[in-house]
Design an enzyme around this catalytic site. Sequence first.
Site, PDB file in Angstrom:
ATOM      1  N   HIS A   1       0.867  -1.180   0.000  1.00 34.67           N
ATOM      2  CA  HIS A   1       0.000   0.000   0.000  1.00 34.67           C
ATOM      3  C   HIS A   1       0.903   1.230   0.000  1.00 34.67           C
ATOM      4  O   HIS A   1       2.011   1.195   0.549  1.00 34.67           O
ATOM      5  CB  HIS A   1      -0.868   0.080   1.255  1.00 34.67           C
TER       6      HIS A   1
ATOM      7  N   ASP B   1       2.132   2.149   3.408  1.00 35.96           N
ATOM      8  CA  ASP B   1       3.055   1.207   4.043  1.00 35.96           C
ATOM      9  C   ASP B   1       4.489   1.653   3.864  1.00 35.96           C
ATOM     10  O   ASP B   1       5.325   1.493   4.750  1.00 35.96           O
ATOM     11  CB  ASP B   1       2.966  -0.191   3.397  1.00 35.96           C
TER      12      ASP B   1
ATOM     13  N   GLU C   1     -10.558  -6.616  -4.353  1.00 35.34           N
ATOM     14  CA  GLU C   1     -10.436  -7.664  -3.341  1.00 35.34           C
ATOM     15  C   GLU C   1     -11.748  -7.786  -2.574  1.00 35.34           C
ATOM     16  O   GLU C   1     -12.090  -6.920  -1.773  1.00 35.34           O
ATOM     17  CB  GLU C   1      -9.291  -7.355  -2.376  1.00 35.34           C
TER      18      GLU C   1
ATOM     19  N   GLU D   1      -9.030 -13.500  -1.157  1.00 32.95           N
ATOM     20  CA  GLU D   1      -8.336 -13.837   0.088  1.00 32.95           C
ATOM     21  C   GLU D   1      -9.061 -14.975   0.798  1.00 32.95           C
ATOM     22  O   GLU D   1     -10.289 -14.972   0.916  1.00 32.95           O
ATOM     23  CB  GLU D   1      -8.262 -12.630   1.013  1.00 32.95           C
TER      24      GLU D   1
ATOM     25  N   HIS E   1     -11.102 -13.811   3.861  1.00 34.87           N
ATOM     26  CA  HIS E   1     -12.325 -13.111   3.462  1.00 34.87           C
ATOM     27  C   HIS E   1     -13.383 -14.098   2.984  1.00 34.87           C
ATOM     28  O   HIS E   1     -14.585 -13.901   3.228  1.00 34.87           O
ATOM     29  CB  HIS E   1     -12.020 -12.109   2.355  1.00 34.87           C
TER      30      HIS E   1
ATOM     31  N   ASP F   1      -4.659 -13.812  -2.204  1.00 36.82           N
ATOM     32  CA  ASP F   1      -4.025 -13.589  -0.909  1.00 36.82           C
ATOM     33  C   ASP F   1      -4.124 -14.911  -0.162  1.00 36.82           C
ATOM     34  O   ASP F   1      -5.226 -15.404   0.097  1.00 36.82           O
ATOM     35  CB  ASP F   1      -4.754 -12.504  -0.106  1.00 36.82           C
TER      36      ASP F   1
ATOM     37  N   ASP G   1     -10.865 -11.036  10.927  1.00 40.65           N
ATOM     38  CA  ASP G   1      -9.887 -11.218   9.862  1.00 40.65           C
ATOM     39  C   ASP G   1      -8.501 -11.369  10.488  1.00 40.65           C
ATOM     40  O   ASP G   1      -7.735 -10.414  10.576  1.00 40.65           O
ATOM     41  CB  ASP G   1      -9.937  -9.995   8.945  1.00 40.65           C
TER      42      ASP G   1
ATOM     43  N   ASP H   1      -0.690 -12.235   2.456  1.00 44.82           N
ATOM     44  CA  ASP H   1      -1.364 -11.206   3.246  1.00 44.82           C
ATOM     45  C   ASP H   1      -1.602 -11.790   4.636  1.00 44.82           C
ATOM     46  O   ASP H   1      -2.725 -12.010   5.066  1.00 44.82           O
ATOM     47  CB  ASP H   1      -2.681 -10.823   2.575  1.00 44.82           C
TER      48      ASP H   1
END
Length: 440
Positions: free
Chosen positions: A104, A107, A235, A271, A274, A299, A310, A342
């Site tokens: 990101h 980040d 995502e 993911e 998720h 992910d 999560d 991730d």
Amino acid sequence: MTDTPRFFTQADPIRFEGRDSKNPLAFRWYDKDRLVLGKTMEEQLRFAVAYWHSLAWPGGDPFGGETFLRPWMHGSDEMAMARHKAEVGFEMFRILDVPYFCFHDRDVAPEGATLAESNRNLDVIADLFAERMASEKVRLLWGTANLFSNRRFMAGGATNPDPEVFIYAAGQVKHALETTHKLNGQNYVLWGGREGYETLLNTDLAREIEQYGRFLTLVVEHKHKIGYKGAILIEPKPQEPTKHQYDFDVATVYGFLKRFGLENEVQVNIEDNHATLSGHTYEHEIATALAYGIFGSLDVNRGDRQSGWDTDQFPNDPTSMALGFFHLFQAGGFKTGGCNFDAKIRRQSLDPDDLLIGHVGGMDVCARALLMAEDMIEDGVLPGIIKDRYAGWDSAEGRAILKGERSLDDLAALVARDGINPSPRSGRQEYLENLVNRYL
């Protein structure tokens, strides 16, 4: 970059030692040069390290602050700390010998007082990335913009009731997309962490969905304007931090893309955790994306079966991963996507090497799952059973029905003329489950 004390205990890349190895910093299953389904393991799995969980997460949770005390998280010179973090990041990429990483924008570089200052900070670190990537193996799998941490995004970015927040978010995404393009990133991800609602009592659902569609259209238009050849990914995520998010699962995203005419422009980054939170399995979400033609990337992590949160833990169950991989690699595998970790180590895992060990274990799980999927595909039994189950639809009559060449009157007449009265056939679920266990 300047010299800094070594963060990890070893400098040499981690090697494959085989399944009998007791070394926690060695691969037991991931042999990057081993050929699997026509490509090397490295080419098939396309591993990527997540910059955020690995380097930017301090080990906090809703009930306690940081536990890791990373040296690049404490100091008065934020850009110096960002450079230090990048040095450790590239050290980790080299030791793990991964081909990709992801980030990101927030980040990698600190947020400034204005968007222009934030963009300049990102440019500085992106230049450092480009310098290191010129002499290192690692490449960028995908970049994205953080539209969820700053308080301005508390009611979302694209779906915010304030158009000025929408405008700010658009400017931030524009620069993050251009940075991803500059670094030759193979994908750009839109993770709508707060693109949803907390309560319908203050939400115009129809308006927010239109805003989201317009925002995504702007991103796709800009992709083509700047000549970016990578994929745009969404995502899916059902909830957390919002009560309900507009990109709930793969099927929801596909319906959204169809509504705005973007189904051929945007794919999904799926993911595992998720999928769990949406009430699905990883296997289901992967198979659904492939069926709709919008599969992009993965992910690879897991949730805690006892927690509705999560938790982003490293994968440790090759069985569930193999079932998803069976569908993915039977369809040809990744194109621009890959397996991004991730995942974050637990907040009690304080040793720097715990970061490496977490990735080693996850990479081994994925490698073992890939070998299982290879056996399932090459044995041909399971694909053959599926093909045989639907063989009738490959007949002339079956094809005619699907082409729209038969009406209800036509089909009713066939029943009367031919005396059609089919007997059901067993789905053989128990046999198939037992069959799968042979590969596992």
